[in-house]
Scaffold this active site. Structure first.
Site, PDB file in Angstrom:
ATOM      1  N   CYS A 183     138.339  40.203 -22.484  1.00 61.28           N
ATOM      2  CA  CYS A 183     137.478  39.350 -21.664  1.00 61.28           C
ATOM      3  C   CYS A 183     138.349  38.878 -20.514  1.00 61.28           C
ATOM      4  O   CYS A 183     139.195  38.014 -20.694  1.00 61.28           O
ATOM      5  CB  CYS A 183     136.950  38.164 -22.473  1.00 61.28           C
TER       6      CYS A 183
ATOM      7  N   CYS B 203     137.313  35.001 -19.284  1.00 57.65           N
ATOM      8  CA  CYS B 203     137.612  33.855 -20.163  1.00 57.65           C
ATOM      9  C   CYS B 203     138.221  34.392 -21.444  1.00 57.65           C
ATOM     10  O   CYS B 203     139.300  34.981 -21.406  1.00 57.65           O
ATOM     11  CB  CYS B 203     136.386  32.947 -20.375  1.00 57.65           C
ATOM     12  N   SER B 204     137.534  34.253 -22.577  1.00 58.30           N
ATOM     13  CA  SER B 204     138.134  34.738 -23.819  1.00 58.30           C
ATOM     14  C   SER B 204     137.058  35.051 -24.852  1.00 58.30           C
ATOM     15  O   SER B 204     137.216  34.746 -26.029  1.00 58.30           O
ATOM     16  CB  SER B 204     139.121  33.708 -24.365  1.00 58.30           C
ATOM     17  N   CYS B 205     135.944  35.654 -24.405  1.00 62.63           N
ATOM     18  CA  CYS B 205     134.816  35.952 -25.288  1.00 62.63           C
ATOM     19  C   CYS B 205     135.269  36.791 -26.477  1.00 62.63           C
ATOM     20  O   CYS B 205     136.056  37.727 -26.329  1.00 62.63           O
ATOM     21  CB  CYS B 205     133.742  36.711 -24.512  1.00 62.63           C
TER      22      CYS B 205
END
Lengths: 216, 219
Positions: free
Chosen positions: A114, A117-119
């Protein structure tokens, strides 16, 4: 309410310059305010920490992968709609509503990132490893996936192309690694024990059998 | 926005610490737990508003502070912006020993596990019009980004790819961050590595992104 960007950026600057630099103290401030305002009880935070250390983690995803290896009908349901398929285990939840399973093959290595962000499919794999949310991984996985894989010890055969999935919307991805040779007839639980978190993100290709010196 | 969060393709970050676990410090676990129960009411908003607040961290701060500290600052910012908490109150809360047990109900581990299960969320939303593109079609992404929240990364702008899936209508992130829930068609688009990174990139490799229709024009 429209999003006030200038106000938000201003508050960020004020907070950062006035709060103590120690992140533990910053988290303490948030916890105190949240408890005081009745948003959460301290004991509930302990319950969440235990839930994610003991109950919700990559073992869930590993069970799903192992079943896809032994049950062709389940494999098809997983590929058709992974979010629905994981409900058969009771593993649906946070960030799995639009889950997509992508299978590795002799010519494909899938890799999930991701960049914005940090999905991550939290209900299925637990909290992500630090490297997954690091700036280095987010920056490099899309641009030089083969170098990134090499840092994880993965050397790809000549025929393999890398498919990098950048989770830009609310879809989440589960990489289904290939079943290792020599596991014919193994029960699901023994197979599941071979499946690692990294393999389900795509930074491991070959699963190691116990008592061998395989990669990974 | 061209914020510090948009990291895809940026260079100079060096090797990846491949052995790192999910948490290194107790405060990180604490912040993760806080984010589980505090993402509602005055500390919440949509996932897109949450992301946009985080993206607005000053770039130097975004790059300097650890991951979970960003989440903490994000929540504190929302408390000050929308929750009626003053900056002084936040600073005092970092300094003082907390008092009192609070009024929130205490959850068991079982409650937490069930809450994760019940938190399955769907983002389908009727776009109100038929899709402009179909699977197999070539599309080009917009050259210019949006000043607000957007999910078209800078590295994939102005590039030509192939639609590999159509997911129907999903809540459009760009508007959702502004508080508007509207559906737009969502597609998976595959780009070859040379299209994104130039002729030295490996032609065997592809990058796939999930992109809303307003990001795309016919190629």
């Amino acid at each position: 309410m429209a999003f006030d960007r200038d106000k938000t950026a201003h508050i960020h600057r004020e907070l950062h310059s006035h709060l103590p630099p120690d992140p533990a103290l910053r988290v303490k401030a948030l916890e105190s305010l949240a408890v005081e305002r009745g948003y959460v009880a301290r004991e509930t935070l302990d319950a969440w920490i235990e839930a994610y250390s003991e109950r919700i983690g990559p073992k869930r995803g590993a069970e799903v992968v192992a079943r896809s290896w032994v049950a062709p009908d389940f494999r098809q349901r997983l590929l058709d709609n992974a979010g629905m398929a994981v409900r058969e285990f009771g593993y649906e939840g946070h960030a799995t509503g639009h889950l997509k399973a992508v299978e590795n093959s002799d010519s494909v290595q899938n890799l999930v990132v991701c960049t914005l962000c940090s999905c991550y499919p939290f209900a299925l794999l637990g909290m992500s490893p630090i490297w997954y949310r690091s700036a280095a991984y987010r920056a490099r996985a899309v641009r030089e996936p083969r170098k990134v894989l090499a840092e994880f010890g993965v050397t790809l055969p000549e025929a393999v192309g890398v498919r990098v999935w950048d989770s830009t919307a609310e879809l989440r991805y589960l990489v289904v690694p290939q079943r290792p040779a020599g596991t014919e007839g193994w029960p699901e639980d023994r197979l599941a024990a071979l499946v690692t978190r990294n393999a389900m993100i795509g930074t491991q290709r070959d699963l190691a059998l116990p008592d061998t010196d395989g990669p990974g | 926005m061209d914020g510090p969060h948009d990291l895809g393709g940026k260079e100079g970050f060096g090797p990846i610490d491949v052995t790192s676990p999910p948490f290194r410090h107790e405060w990180e676990r604490r912040q993760w737990a806080l984010s589980k129960t505090s993402d509602k009411g005055a500390m919440g908003g949509s996932i897109d508003a949450w992301r946009h607040t985080l993206e607005l961290l000053p770039p130097a701060v975004y790059h300097a502070v650890p991951y979970f500290e960003k989440w903490c600052i994000q929540s504190l910012c929302v408390l000050v912006r929308d929750g009626g908490v003053s900056l002084d109150e936040v600073v005092r809360a970092a300094d003082a020993t907390p008092e009192g047990p609070g009024t929130a109900r205490i959850w068991s581990v079982e409650d937490a596990v069930e809450a994760v299960r019940a938190n399955e969320a769907f983002f389908d939303a009727d776009p109100g019009e038929p899709p402009a593109f179909e699977v197999g079609e070539r599309v080009r992404t917009l050259r210019h980004g949006s000043p607000g929240h957007t999910r078209l990364p800078a590295y994939a702008r102005g590039a030509v790819g192939t639609v590999t899936a159509h997911h129907g209508g999903h809540i459009y992130a760009d508007l959702s961050a502004e508080g508007l829930e509207e559906g737009r068609h969502l597609y998976t688009v595959a780009f070859t590595a040379p299209e994104l990174w130039g002729g030295t990139a490996d032609p065997r490799d592809t990058v796939l992104l999930d992109l809303w229709e307003p990001y795309l024009v016919p190629a």
